[in-house]
Scaffold this motif. Structure first.
Motif: not given
Length: 218
Positions: A68-72, A60-64
């Motif tokens: 995004f998928v994780a937050i959704e 997830y680092q430096r990979n928005p």
């Protein structure tokens, strides 16, 4: 002829209730779209914030986009995005839950009266050594018993014999992880959100083909 062509239009104009209902649907859809766009923009900004952090896993680092998928996903599950990022790993390019997070999701889903019980049978180290999960469903008090996972099954499916298999080094833990994931897929599949567990994904990705395909020459 002109009168007949105008008849459907006249009927529509004479039904103000239907017109009002259509207008309400249109406004509701427009509002929903605007809210979704606002929500997506908010998630996108938050994803960029998470991607700049060094306290989240490397996937997830430096990979928005991954953030995004994780937050959704966290929003749909009602949990913290950090929890999802710490427990949702990428195996062979596909997201999968860690074994311990699968157990935690089942125990925390609220559908059962108590945490999963892991029941072992057979002789430790032998092919008949097995594990299954049990608990009681709150809605009807039914005693639920999950599928029994054995060393024999692991060998038959090709999980045990593959190179670097954890089934050879930590068989008890692997029996528990697989018993929990199969229980979840049977009695509360929604908690996994359609994802497999990391150990399942690794076993499937590394499993040898059942039989080589034969070339037919005509």
């Amino acid at each position: 002829m002109n009168g007949k062509m105008m008849e459907p239009l006249d009927q529509g104009l004479q039904d103000p209730a239907a017109a009002a209902l259509t207008m309400q649907d249109t406004l509701a859809q427009a509002k929903s779209l605007a809210e979704n766009i606002t929500l997506l923009n908010t998630i996108s900004k938050l994803a960029n914030k998470y991607a700049n952090s060094t306290m989240i896993p490397r996937d997830y680092q430096r990979n928005p986009d991954n953030c995004f998928v994780a937050i959704e996903l966290a929003g749909r599950m009602g949990v913290s995005p950090t929890l999802v990022m710490q427990n949702l790993v990428v195996v062979q390019g596909r997201p999968a839950w860690s074994g311990q997070s699968c157990i935690a999701l089942v125990n925390g889903c609220g559908k059962f009266t108590h945490d999963l019980d892991f029941v072992f049978e057979g002789t430790p180290g032998n092919d008949d050594w097995s594990c299954h999960c049990e608990t009681i469903r709150k809605s009807d008090g039914k005693h639920l018993i999950g599928t029994s996972i054995s060393i024999q099954l692991a060998k038959a499916e090709g999980w045990f014999g593959k190179s670097g298999s954890k089934w050879q080094t930590i068989p008890q833990q692997m029996l528990m992880y697989r018993a929990a994931s199969w229980f979840a897929r049977t009695y509360c599949p929604e908690v996994l959100m359609g994802f497999s567990t990391a150990d399942e994904a690794e076993d499937i990705a590394s499993a040898p083909d059942a039989a080589p395909k034969k070339r037919i020459v005509v």
